[in-house]
Enzyme design. Structure first.
Site, PDB file in Angstrom:
ATOM      1  N   GLU A   1       0.844  -1.203   0.000  1.00 51.16           N
ATOM      2  CA  GLU A   1       0.000   0.000   0.000  1.00 51.16           C
ATOM      3  C   GLU A   1       0.878   1.250   0.000  1.00 51.16           C
ATOM      4  OE1 GLU A   1      -2.476   1.486  -0.827  1.00 51.16           O
ATOM      5  OE2 GLU A   1      -4.087   1.387   0.658  1.00 51.16           O
ATOM      6  N   ASP A   2       0.368   2.322  -0.578  1.00 48.25           N
ATOM      7  CA  ASP A   2       1.134   3.571  -0.598  1.00 48.25           C
ATOM      8  C   ASP A   2       1.030   4.315   0.731  1.00 48.25           C
ATOM      9  OD1 ASP A   2      -1.559   4.134  -0.975  1.00 48.25           O
ATOM     10  OD2 ASP A   2      -1.279   5.436  -2.707  1.00 48.25           O
TER      11      ASP A   2
ATOM     12  N   ASP B   1      -4.388   5.936   5.853  1.00 47.88           N
ATOM     13  CA  ASP B   1      -4.967   7.185   6.324  1.00 47.88           C
ATOM     14  C   ASP B   1      -6.006   6.842   7.399  1.00 47.88           C
ATOM     15  OD1 ASP B   1      -5.500   9.963   6.210  1.00 47.88           O
ATOM     16  OD2 ASP B   1      -7.028   9.689   4.697  1.00 47.88           O
TER      17      ASP B   1
ATOM     18  N   PHE C   1      -1.984  16.405   3.020  1.00 48.85           N
ATOM     19  CA  PHE C   1      -2.219  15.658   1.786  1.00 48.85           C
ATOM     20  C   PHE C   1      -0.950  15.659   0.943  1.00 48.85           C
ATOM     21  CE2 PHE C   1      -3.830  14.496  -2.338  1.00 48.85           C
ATOM     22  CZ  PHE C   1      -4.716  13.485  -2.011  1.00 48.85           C
TER      23      PHE C   1
ATOM     24  N   ARG D   1       1.900  11.575  -9.958  1.00 50.12           N
ATOM     25  CA  ARG D   1       2.334  10.215  -9.591  1.00 50.12           C
ATOM     26  C   ARG D   1       3.795   9.976  -9.960  1.00 50.12           C
ATOM     27  NH1 ARG D   1      -2.185   7.190  -8.107  1.00 50.12           N
ATOM     28  NH2 ARG D   1      -4.120   7.626  -9.198  1.00 50.12           N
TER      29      ARG D   1
HETATM   30  P1  5GP Z   1      -7.695   4.962   3.987  1.00 46.92           P
HETATM   31  O1  5GP Z   1      -8.738   3.935   3.669  1.00 46.92           O
HETATM   32  O2  5GP Z   1      -6.612   4.458   4.881  1.00 46.92           O
HETATM   33  O3  5GP Z   1      -8.334   6.208   4.511  1.00 46.92           O
HETATM   34  O4  5GP Z   1      -7.150   5.444   2.622  1.00 46.92           O
HETATM   35  C1  5GP Z   1      -6.056   4.983   1.997  1.00 46.92           C
HETATM   36  C2  5GP Z   1      -6.030   5.552   0.599  1.00 46.92           C
HETATM   37  O5  5GP Z   1      -6.374   6.944   0.626  1.00 46.92           O
HETATM   38  C3  5GP Z   1      -4.646   5.507   0.032  1.00 46.92           C
HETATM   39  O6  5GP Z   1      -4.419   4.315  -0.651  1.00 46.92           O
HETATM   40  C4  5GP Z   1      -4.637   6.709  -0.892  1.00 46.92           C
HETATM   41  O7  5GP Z   1      -5.154   6.336  -2.145  1.00 46.92           O
HETATM   42  C5  5GP Z   1      -5.591   7.683  -0.263  1.00 46.92           C
HETATM   43  N1  5GP Z   1      -4.878   8.723   0.505  1.00 46.92           N
HETATM   44  C6  5GP Z   1      -4.868   8.921   1.834  1.00 46.92           C
HETATM   45  N2  5GP Z   1      -4.104   9.972   2.195  1.00 46.92           N
HETATM   46  C7  5GP Z   1      -3.591  10.444   1.043  1.00 46.92           C
HETATM   47  C8  5GP Z   1      -2.680  11.518   0.746  1.00 46.92           C
HETATM   48  O8  5GP Z   1      -2.180  12.269   1.597  1.00 46.92           O
HETATM   49  N3  5GP Z   1      -2.382  11.687  -0.578  1.00 46.92           N
HETATM   50  C9  5GP Z   1      -2.897  10.922  -1.565  1.00 46.92           C
HETATM   51  N4  5GP Z   1      -2.519  11.184  -2.807  1.00 46.92           N
HETATM   52  N5  5GP Z   1      -3.734   9.894  -1.317  1.00 46.92           N
HETATM   53  C10 5GP Z   1      -4.075   9.667  -0.024  1.00 46.92           C
END
Ligand code: 5GP
Length: 182
Positions: free
Chosen positions: A102-103, A106, A155, A168
């Site tokens: 995973e990148d 959040d 963000f 990206r």
């Molecule tokens: P979660 O389900 O943990 O809230 O979300 C994870 C996904 O939200 C990540 O895979 C990503 O796609 C997106 N995301 C969360 N924070 C960021 C951020 O700071 N920048 C970007 N580009 N995507 C984010």
């Protein structure tokens, strides 16, 4: 892209710092899985593509790739809270060593859901690696097995992460100006 784009506030993590961290994570992963056994790397599309490509090349064993697309975000920066599978895996993971790549974590909702779904398919081992983590933003408890950088609630874009599909291809992680999305 040499100059910082006008929508970007600052560079948060440099290319060199990422490179070093990816190698460290690969070493941890190699130690955590049984020596010599193959791993199926599952890329959570699309943000983890760049990280997975680099991580795979640092691992000292055979790996295969599979891809899963899960939605929790639209084109903006606020989570919808709803997770659904848009593209499922091609491979059967039962009895296999699986690493979800995973990148960024959040709220934790995406990975909590993905892990729950993949566990029902009975992999031998299921572990999660994330390059970035925003612990302050969790709405559900979730911890990856391997963590790159913990970052504040900002963000970020670059190294696979986008804003409206852009940025990206930046080799570093940068903070998007709040004025862009607020
Ligand atoms: P979660 O389900 O943990 O809230 O979300 C994870 C996904 O939200 C990540 O895979 C990503 O796609 C997106 N995301 C969360 N924070 C960021 C951020 O700071 N920048 C970007 N580009 N995507 C984010």
């Amino acid at each position: 892209m040499n100059e910082l784009d006008h929508q970007l506030e600052k560079i948060l993590i440099t290319e060199d710092e990422i490179k070093k961290k990816v190698q460290e994570l690969a070493d941890e992963i190699d130690t955590a899985f049984p020596p010599g056994e193959e791993i199926i790397m599952i890329c959570i599309l699309r943000g983890a593509v760049v990280f997975m490509a680099d991580l795979a090349r640092c691992l000292e064993r055979q790996v295969t790739f599979d891809f899963m697309d899960v939605s929790s975000y639209g084109s903006g920066t606020v989570t919808s809270g709803v997770v659904r599978i848009i593209k499922d895996l091609e491979e059967d993971i039962s009895g296999k060593n699986v690493l979800i790549v995973e990148d960024i974590i959040d709220t934790g909702l995406t990975l909590k859901y993905v892990v729950k779904v993949l566990k029902t398919r009975k992999p031998a081992r299921l572990k999660v690696v994330t390059l970035l983590d925003k612990p302050e933003r969790r709405v559900t408890e979730f911890k990856a097995d391997f963590n790159g950088f913990a970052i504040p609630d900002m963000f970020v874009v670059g190294y696979g992460l986008d804003y409206a599909q852009k940025y990206r291809n930046l080799p570093y992680i940068a903070v998007l100006k709040a004025s862009v999305y607020s």
